[in-house]
Design an enzyme around this catalytic site. Structure first.
Site, PDB file in Angstrom:
ATOM      1  N   CYS A  61      47.041  47.768  31.196  1.00 25.15           N
ATOM      2  CA  CYS A  61      46.512  49.132  31.341  1.00 25.15           C
ATOM      3  C   CYS A  61      47.220  49.853  32.494  1.00 25.15           C
ATOM      4  O   CYS A  61      47.388  49.286  33.581  1.00 25.15           O
ATOM      5  CB  CYS A  61      45.010  49.085  31.602  1.00 25.15           C
ATOM      6  N   CYS A  65      42.345  50.630  38.525  1.00 21.17           N
ATOM      7  CA  CYS A  65      40.979  50.276  38.945  1.00 21.17           C
ATOM      8  C   CYS A  65      41.032  48.946  39.718  1.00 21.17           C
ATOM      9  O   CYS A  65      41.458  47.922  39.180  1.00 21.17           O
ATOM     10  CB  CYS A  65      40.075  50.154  37.724  1.00 21.17           C
ATOM     11  N   CYS A  68      39.832  45.505  38.347  1.00 23.08           N
ATOM     12  CA  CYS A  68      40.084  45.158  36.942  1.00 23.08           C
ATOM     13  C   CYS A  68      41.301  44.256  36.739  1.00 23.08           C
ATOM     14  O   CYS A  68      42.432  44.645  37.062  1.00 23.08           O
ATOM     15  CB  CYS A  68      40.261  46.431  36.120  1.00 23.08           C
ATOM     16  N   CYS A 105      30.188  46.147  20.904  1.00 24.19           N
ATOM     17  CA  CYS A 105      31.006  47.093  21.662  1.00 24.19           C
ATOM     18  C   CYS A 105      32.474  46.709  21.556  1.00 24.19           C
ATOM     19  O   CYS A 105      32.834  45.537  21.708  1.00 24.19           O
ATOM     20  CB  CYS A 105      30.596  47.086  23.130  1.00 24.19           C
ATOM     21  N   CYS A 136      29.494  50.629  19.642  1.00 16.81           N
ATOM     22  CA  CYS A 136      29.829  51.243  20.929  1.00 16.81           C
ATOM     23  C   CYS A 136      31.326  51.034  21.131  1.00 16.81           C
ATOM     24  O   CYS A 136      31.880  50.033  20.657  1.00 16.81           O
ATOM     25  CB  CYS A 136      29.027  50.562  22.041  1.00 16.81           C
ATOM     26  N   CYS A 196      26.817  55.718  27.176  1.00 13.67           N
ATOM     27  CA  CYS A 196      26.607  54.502  27.955  1.00 13.67           C
ATOM     28  C   CYS A 196      27.419  54.687  29.231  1.00 13.67           C
ATOM     29  O   CYS A 196      28.644  54.817  29.169  1.00 13.67           O
ATOM     30  CB  CYS A 196      27.108  53.296  27.151  1.00 13.67           C
ATOM     31  N   ARG A 268      21.166  48.119  31.614  1.00 14.48           N
ATOM     32  CA  ARG A 268      21.803  46.870  31.181  1.00 14.48           C
ATOM     33  C   ARG A 268      22.306  46.053  32.362  1.00 14.48           C
ATOM     34  O   ARG A 268      23.107  46.536  33.166  1.00 14.48           O
ATOM     35  CB  ARG A 268      22.963  47.146  30.229  1.00 14.48           C
TER      36      ARG A 268
END
Ligand code: SF4
Length: 326
Positions: A61, A65, A68, A105, A136, A196, A268
């Site tokens: 990616c 972040c 991550c 998801c 999702c 979400c 969650r």
């Protein structure tokens, strides 16, 4: 400024920072009592919704972040892969349904989907929904037109987290802004997809940042229907792999404040369960968490094994929430 029990019952999005700060500062037992009382007003406390999260396109990616392992900026040993085929995703979705999941998801490590990627994701959404599962997706930033396409394919929820407070955000991500995130959330909402949206704690932020994160979530024009609260899972190679531990009771407080401020949302208990004791998880349920991810992997990190979750549910007398008719 304090929040009385009578103020605390309504769904409202005018939360002031001082009110949320005051909730965090309550004695632990008082906060949990308020959270559990509200939880019972909106939900059956015996039921916990089970979701499965599948990484349909892993690693590589371009975003940075700091938590991550899928970011191409860090050496974490996560190999980049191509988008999974429809057949492979359907196999995983069937087995998630058979294991009791009611929501499936689809997660892809993109900054934003290209239009040809979206064609494939729309096919996946339609296929998974055909199995009777809620759908999702979490695919990065979306334009308004992309959100509308996903809605037309039958997508129920879109996940896009605010991650942390606006003030702390720049310490965690530099390749997209808080405003970008809010814009994507608005596109999702305007397309008629349920939202979400939550965040991560344990990233070195202060309590005031956790206050700011909850304020940002609870003052969105409409509360997210799902609010994932994640505990950072430190992965070697990422900047947040510091070895610092986080107080489990402060994590429980964050769940409770999310429940009090967003009483009608599913809260969650998301990443970080693998490293949590059963007792901490039990406190999270008492604080109003009513959704978890099941399955041995959560994108690229470990999640509790099914036997451990079965034993936890049996010890606590909890039952999975059935999927609504899709
Ligand atoms: S959290 Fe998402 S956007 Fe950020 S680096 Fe990981 S996969 Fe990319």
């Amino acid at each position: 400024m304090s929040v009385s029990a009578s103020d605390a019952g309504a769904v409202r999005n005018d939360w002031a920072r001082a009110q949320v700060r005051a909730l965090f500062a309550l004695p632990f037992t008082e906060l949990l009592f308020q959270a559990q009382s509200l939880h019972r007003r909106y939900f059956d406390p015996r039921h916990v919704q089970l979701s499965t999260l599948l990484s349909i396109k892993t690693g590589g990616c371009p975003e940075d972040c700091a938590y991550c392992p899928q970011s191409a900026h860090y050496e974490t040993g996560v190999a980049a892969s191509k988008l999974m085929s429809l057949e492979a995703v359907m196999t995983e979705a069937r087995s998630a349904r058979d294991a009791g999941a009611s929501r499936f998801c689809l997660g892809a490590a993109w900054r934003e989907p290209k239009d040809r990627d979206l064609d494939a994701v729309c096919d996946l959404v339609a296929g998974v929904r055909g199995l009777g599962l809620e759908t999702c997706a979490t695919l990065g930033m979306l334009s308004a037109a992309q959100a509308r396409r996903l809605k037309a394919a039958g997508l129920d929820f879109y996940n896009h987290n605010l991650d942390t407070s606006p003030e702390f955000y720049g310490r965690i991500i530099t390749t997209r802004t808080y405003r970008d995130r809010l814009d994507t959330l608005a596109h999702v909402r305007n397309a008629g997809i349920k939202v979400c949206c939550g965040g991560i704690v344990g990233m070195g932020e202060s309590r005031e940042d956790r206050v700011g994160m909850i304020v940002a979530l609870a003052t969105l024009p409409l509360h997210p229907e799902s609010v994932p609260i994640n505990l950072l899972v430190q992965v070697e190679g990422t900047p947040l792999h510091t070895g610092a531990s986080f107080d489990p009771l402060e994590f429980v407080r964050t769940i409770a404040v999310a429940r009090v401020t967003m009483p009608a949302s599913m809260v969650r208990l998301s990443a970080g369960r693998e490293g949590m004791s059963d007792e901490t998880q039990a406190l999270c349920f008492l604080a109003g968490a009513n959704s978890i991810f099941i399955g041995p992997r959560l994108l690229t990190t470990d999640n509790p094994l099914p036997e451990r979750d079965r034993s936890l549910f049996s010890r606590l007398g909890l039952q999975p929430l059935e999927a609504p008719d899709a």
